[in-house]
Each structure stands twice: as C-alpha cells, then as structure tokens.
Design a protein around this motif. Structure first.
Motif, PDB file in Angstrom:
ATOM      1  N   ILE A  43       0.841  -1.200   0.000  1.00  0.00           N
ATOM      2  CA  ILE A  43       0.000   0.000   0.000  1.00  0.00           C
ATOM      3  C   ILE A  43       0.877   1.251   0.000  1.00  0.00           C
ATOM      4  N   ARG A  44       1.926   1.244   0.815  1.00  0.00           N
ATOM      5  CA  ARG A  44       2.857   2.363   0.854  1.00  0.00           C
ATOM      6  C   ARG A  44       3.493   2.592  -0.519  1.00  0.00           C
ATOM      7  N   THR A  45       3.904   1.517  -1.165  1.00  0.00           N
ATOM      8  CA  THR A  45       4.552   1.606  -2.471  1.00  0.00           C
ATOM      9  C   THR A  45       3.630   2.227  -3.504  1.00  0.00           C
ATOM     10  N   VAL A  46       2.383   1.744  -3.594  1.00  0.00           N
ATOM     11  CA  VAL A  46       1.470   2.293  -4.594  1.00  0.00           C
ATOM     12  C   VAL A  46       1.165   3.759  -4.292  1.00  0.00           C
ATOM     13  N   PHE A  47       1.077   4.116  -3.020  1.00  0.00           N
ATOM     14  CA  PHE A  47       0.828   5.518  -2.660  1.00  0.00           C
ATOM     15  C   PHE A  47       2.019   6.403  -3.042  1.00  0.00           C
ATOM     16  N   GLU A  48       3.231   5.930  -2.761  1.00  0.00           N
ATOM     17  CA  GLU A  48       4.422   6.722  -3.040  1.00  0.00           C
ATOM     18  C   GLU A  48       4.724   6.827  -4.537  1.00  0.00           C
ATOM     19  N   GLU A  49       4.440   5.768  -5.292  1.00  0.00           N
ATOM     20  CA  GLU A  49       4.850   5.714  -6.689  1.00  0.00           C
ATOM     21  C   GLU A  49       3.775   6.129  -7.684  1.00  0.00           C
ATOM     22  N   GLU A  50       2.530   6.154  -7.282  1.00  0.00           N
ATOM     23  CA  GLU A  50       1.446   6.430  -8.218  1.00  0.00           C
ATOM     24  C   GLU A  50       0.726   7.738  -7.885  1.00  0.00           C
ATOM     25  N   ARG A  51       0.903   8.718  -8.754  1.00  0.00           N
ATOM     26  CA  ARG A  51       0.273  10.029  -8.576  1.00  0.00           C
ATOM     27  C   ARG A  51      -1.251   9.891  -8.529  1.00  0.00           C
ATOM     28  N   ASN A  52      -1.809   9.028  -9.397  1.00  0.00           N
ATOM     29  CA  ASN A  52      -3.263   8.858  -9.409  1.00  0.00           C
ATOM     30  C   ASN A  52      -3.783   8.308  -8.083  1.00  0.00           C
ATOM     31  N   MET A  53      -3.016   7.429  -7.450  1.00  0.00           N
ATOM     32  CA  MET A  53      -3.439   6.903  -6.152  1.00  0.00           C
ATOM     33  C   MET A  53      -3.472   8.018  -5.112  1.00  0.00           C
ATOM     34  N   ARG A  54      -2.457   8.869  -5.139  1.00  0.00           N
ATOM     35  CA  ARG A  54      -2.454  10.000  -4.192  1.00  0.00           C
ATOM     36  C   ARG A  54      -3.662  10.909  -4.445  1.00  0.00           C
ATOM     37  N   THR A  55      -3.999  11.113  -5.723  1.00  0.00           N
ATOM     38  CA  THR A  55      -5.174  11.928  -6.052  1.00  0.00           C
ATOM     39  C   THR A  55      -6.445  11.264  -5.528  1.00  0.00           C
ATOM     40  N   HIS A  56      -6.568   9.955  -5.717  1.00  0.00           N
ATOM     41  CA  HIS A  56      -7.747   9.237  -5.213  1.00  0.00           C
ATOM     42  C   HIS A  56      -7.840   9.320  -3.692  1.00  0.00           C
ATOM     43  N   VAL A  57      -6.722   9.237  -3.010  1.00  0.00           N
ATOM     44  CA  VAL A  57      -6.727   9.324  -1.545  1.00  0.00           C
ATOM     45  C   VAL A  57      -7.160  10.725  -1.105  1.00  0.00           C
ATOM     46  N   ILE A  58      -6.651  11.752  -1.780  1.00  0.00           N
ATOM     47  CA  ILE A  58      -7.040  13.130  -1.438  1.00  0.00           C
ATOM     48  C   ILE A  58      -8.537  13.328  -1.678  1.00  0.00           C
TER      49      ILE A  58
END
Length: 135
Positions: A27-42
């Motif tokens: 989960i940490r890896t996908v959050f750190e490496e994927e901009r779209n995942m960070r956008t979805h989390v925000i």
C-alpha cells in the motif's frame, strides 16, 4: 534492485505479522509511486470530510465508504497490471501489453465515474437544500 531479491523471500509467509507488513508495504509503495493513487486518496479524504459536514446517515456513509475503497482497490489492481506488463515486456511496447494496461485503466475510469455518481446522489440534494435556505 527487484523487490523479490531485496526481500529475499523464497517461500510463503508463515506468520500473520510478516504478511501484514508486506501488505502495508504494498500500500505504501502504490501511494508513493502512483500520482493517481495519491489523487484518489485526497479526493476520498475530501469526500469523508464532506460526509461529516453534511451529516450523512449510516446508509449514506456505507455507500460513500464503499465507493472510496472500491476506487482505491481498483487503482491498486491497475498498478499491479501495469507493473506485471512492464516486467514481462521489459518496458518495451507490446500490443497485448497495451490492451491490458488500457483495460485496467478503463476499470479505474468506470469505478471513478461510479464514485462520482454516488457522490452526486449523496451531496447534491444536501447542497441544494442549503442553497434554497439562502435564496
């Protein structure tokens, strides 16, 4: 260095804590490496804040949390497909690899559209009610 070599993991996890640590690292890896995942989390976090502001009912919370986690889950699966295709093709273009990546991205798009629809159904009537009180 490939993750498998770095972790030196050669057999199935036998301990729950080890499995949990690897899952959290994923989960940490996908959050750190994927901009779209960070956008979805925000966006998910903003939706939860809006849920508190508009005082959602229990059933509304269930729908909201369902679509938030569904989008996150599908984004993680999309990332898995992208990484597997890149690994198998050694980052070279392959038409089947492109189809796989496009289909996985399409799954994220469909899920995100569903989440948007649920958000509109949940929040537009509440926003409309507030606007009517001020007009």
């Amino acid at each position: 260095m490939p993750m498998a070599l770095k972790d030196k993991q050669t057999e199935k996890n036998k301990h729950f804590i080890s499995s949990l640590e690897f899952a959290l690292q994923g989960i940490r890896t996908v959050f750190e490496e994927e901009r779209n995942m960070r956008t979805h989390v925000i966006m998910g976090t903003l939706a939860v804040i809006a849920g508190f502001i508009f005082q959602l009912s229990w059933t509304e919370w269930l729908w909201l949390l369902l679509v938030i986690f569904l989008v996150w889950l599908v984004e993680i699966i999309n990332t898995v497909f992208e990484n597997v295709v890149d690994m198998v093709t050694d980052f070279h273009f392959h038409p089947i690899g492109k189809k796989i990546k496009d289909m996985a991205a399409g799954a994220v798009l469909l899920t995100s559209c569903f989440a948007l629809l649920v958000g509109l159904i949940l929040f537009v009537p509440k926003i409309w009610q507030i606007m009517k009180e001020f007009l």
